[in-house]
Motif scaffolding. Structure first.
Motif, PDB file in Angstrom:
ATOM      1  N   THR A 292      44.421  38.751  31.954  1.00 22.45           N
ATOM      2  CA  THR A 292      44.474  39.223  33.334  1.00 22.45           C
ATOM      3  C   THR A 292      43.059  39.592  33.766  1.00 22.45           C
ATOM      4  OG1 THR A 292      44.923  41.501  32.602  1.00 22.45           O
ATOM      5  CG2 THR A 292      46.822  40.124  33.138  1.00 22.45           C
ATOM      6  N   ILE A 293      42.789  39.459  35.055  1.00 22.22           N
ATOM      7  CA  ILE A 293      41.486  39.823  35.626  1.00 22.22           C
ATOM      8  C   ILE A 293      41.697  40.966  36.605  1.00 22.22           C
ATOM      9  CG2 ILE A 293      39.653  39.061  37.182  1.00 22.22           C
ATOM     10  CD1 ILE A 293      39.875  36.292  35.954  1.00 22.22           C
TER      11      ILE A 293
ATOM     12  N   ILE B 261      35.913  43.233  36.228  1.00 23.20           N
ATOM     13  CA  ILE B 261      34.755  42.612  36.881  1.00 23.20           C
ATOM     14  C   ILE B 261      34.228  43.484  38.008  1.00 23.20           C
ATOM     15  CG2 ILE B 261      33.990  40.604  38.218  1.00 23.20           C
ATOM     16  CD1 ILE B 261      36.069  38.938  36.724  1.00 23.20           C
ATOM     17  N   ASP B 262      32.907  43.611  38.053  1.00 23.39           N
ATOM     18  CA  ASP B 262      32.256  44.301  39.172  1.00 23.39           C
ATOM     19  C   ASP B 262      30.806  43.856  39.246  1.00 23.39           C
ATOM     20  OD1 ASP B 262      31.785  46.147  41.319  1.00 23.39           O
ATOM     21  OD2 ASP B 262      33.315  47.469  40.460  1.00 23.39           O
TER      22      ASP B 262
ATOM     23  N   PRO C 151      43.611  32.904  33.636  1.00 22.09           N
ATOM     24  CA  PRO C 151      44.451  34.105  33.577  1.00 22.09           C
ATOM     25  C   PRO C 151      45.824  33.888  34.193  1.00 22.09           C
ATOM     26  CG  PRO C 151      42.951  34.254  35.428  1.00 22.09           C
ATOM     27  CD  PRO C 151      42.569  33.005  34.671  1.00 22.09           C
ATOM     28  N   ILE C 152      46.758  34.759  33.835  1.00 20.85           N
ATOM     29  CA  ILE C 152      48.081  34.702  34.461  1.00 20.85           C
ATOM     30  C   ILE C 152      48.129  35.530  35.739  1.00 20.85           C
ATOM     31  CG2 ILE C 152      49.245  34.312  32.260  1.00 20.85           C
ATOM     32  CD1 ILE C 152      50.162  37.289  32.447  1.00 20.85           C
ATOM     33  N   ALA C 153      47.159  36.445  35.918  1.00 21.83           N
ATOM     34  CA  ALA C 153      47.155  37.299  37.108  1.00 21.83           C
ATOM     35  C   ALA C 153      45.739  37.742  37.429  1.00 21.83           C
ATOM     36  CB  ALA C 153      48.056  38.515  36.907  1.00 21.83           C
ATOM     37  N   ILE C 154      45.472  37.885  38.738  1.00 24.80           N
ATOM     38  CA  ILE C 154      44.199  38.419  39.234  1.00 24.80           C
ATOM     39  C   ILE C 154      44.526  39.587  40.154  1.00 24.80           C
ATOM     40  CG2 ILE C 154      42.122  37.939  40.574  1.00 24.80           C
ATOM     41  CD1 ILE C 154      42.462  34.972  39.807  1.00 24.80           C
ATOM     42  N   VAL C 155      43.921  40.735  39.878  1.00 29.20           N
ATOM     43  CA  VAL C 155      44.184  41.952  40.640  1.00 29.20           C
ATOM     44  C   VAL C 155      42.914  42.373  41.357  1.00 29.20           C
ATOM     45  CG1 VAL C 155      45.022  44.329  40.544  1.00 29.20           C
ATOM     46  CG2 VAL C 155      45.817  42.660  38.841  1.00 29.20           C
ATOM     47  N   ASP C 156      42.960  42.459  42.684  1.00 26.74           N
ATOM     48  CA  ASP C 156      41.831  42.979  43.455  1.00 26.74           C
ATOM     49  C   ASP C 156      42.031  44.474  43.621  1.00 26.74           C
ATOM     50  OD1 ASP C 156      39.840  43.698  45.218  1.00 26.74           O
ATOM     51  OD2 ASP C 156      40.184  42.029  46.601  1.00 26.74           O
TER      52      ASP C 156
END
Length: 302
Positions: free
Chosen positions: A26-27, A52-53, A117-122
């Motif tokens: 996941t991200i 990530i940032d 990934p299976i999911a990306i979360v902002d």
């Protein structure tokens, strides 16, 4: 007959982190207290997490986040560590350890291409700008965290971040609430507990998160100009020493309750938001580890 050399090579090859039976990737975008709590919750739920940032991330609540990994290479939050990865190629080796989160400045698009990934979360929780458009046709599940996200438009689902009964709610139709404009008061102190940068510059301080100060105490300097505490309390938020700061960026936060313990760990609001993100994955049956196998077994009897 087996080739001993090839067998040895295969045995030494690290497992790929995006294999579902290991730990699906996941991200999470944004390493503030909300993004860090989400990363922590996903890691504990059995997912591999890439956080990530940008370089010099702006988040001040460093005792409640993984932000320090971007300045000193590593950070710990509630018993889970994060390790900074300078290259995309190093991320799988950190994730293969299974005991830590990978932190990086690489773009989420680049990481997504490399790791599938299976999911990306902002989780940047942008307040005064339109939300980013994450939704991709045929891509991984996208989750928008913060005000103004419209489920089905900006992201597949959204998570409510405003205080109230709906905090952490998974929204699959409609939008999250708009930005309210004012912070929730703590011990009667609202926006007055913050200090903002008057212009771009370099931040310096000898103070530490959790340290108690009095009103008008010198707590930092901004390009040589002193920054004073706006009121008495504990330093809940404090930009990192040497950080490059943008105009209007929050650099100091005072908690008037003067309890250093409240400046560290997972806060109530980030925890509730993080639970909503994990729930969103569970609803889509994007599960990890033993939970995934349990659902698979259950589906055979439906």
């Amino acid at each position: 007959m087996h080739d001993d050399a090839s067998h040895s090579k295969a045995a030494s090859r690290p497992d790929r982190v995006n294999e579902p039976e290991i730990r699906p990737v996941t991200i999470v975008i944004g390493c503030g207290d909300v993004g860090s709590a989400i990363a922590h919750a996903l890691h504990c739920a059995g997912y591999s997490v890439v956080l990530i940032d940008h370089a010099d991330p702006p988040w001040t609540r460093r005792g409640m986040a993984y932000t320090d990994a971007w300045s000193i290479g590593a950070a710990s939050l509630a018993g889970v560590d994060a390790c900074f990865c300078a290259s995309v190629r190093s991320i799988p080796f950190v994730l293969d350890r299974r005991d830590m989160i990978a932190a990086t400045t690489w773009s989420w698009q680049g990481v997504a291409t490399a790791l599938q990934p299976i999911a990306i979360v902002d989780a940047r929780v942008v307040k005064r700008q339109a939300p980013a458009m994450l939704k991709q046709s045929g891509g991984p599940l996208t989750i928008g965290v913060g005000p103004g996200f419209v489920a089905g438009l900006h992201a597949d689902v959204a998570i409510e971040t405003a205080w109230g009964d709906d905090l952490g709610a998974v929204i699959e139709t409609g939008s999250t609430k708009p930005f309210a404009g004012e912070p929730r008061p703590i011990a009667g102190a609202g926006r007055e507990r913050y200090v903002y940068a008057p212009r771009p510059g370099r931040f310096n301080t000898d103070r530490a998160i959790g340290e108690c100060v009095s009103a008008r105490d010198h707590v930092a300097s901004f390009d040589g100009e002193p920054i004073i505490a706006p009121l008495k309390g504990a330093l809940r938020g404090l930009s990192a020493r040497g950080a490059r700061i943008a105009v209007g960026q929050k650099v100091v936060e005072i908690d008037p309750r003067s309890d250093p313990a409240l400046c560290f760990g997972l806060g109530e609001r980030p925890r509730r938001i993080a639970r909503g993100v994990v729930e969103a994955l569970l609803r889509r049956r994007l599960l990890a580890g033993s939970a995934s196998r349990g659902v698979q077994r259950e589906s055979l009897h439906e």
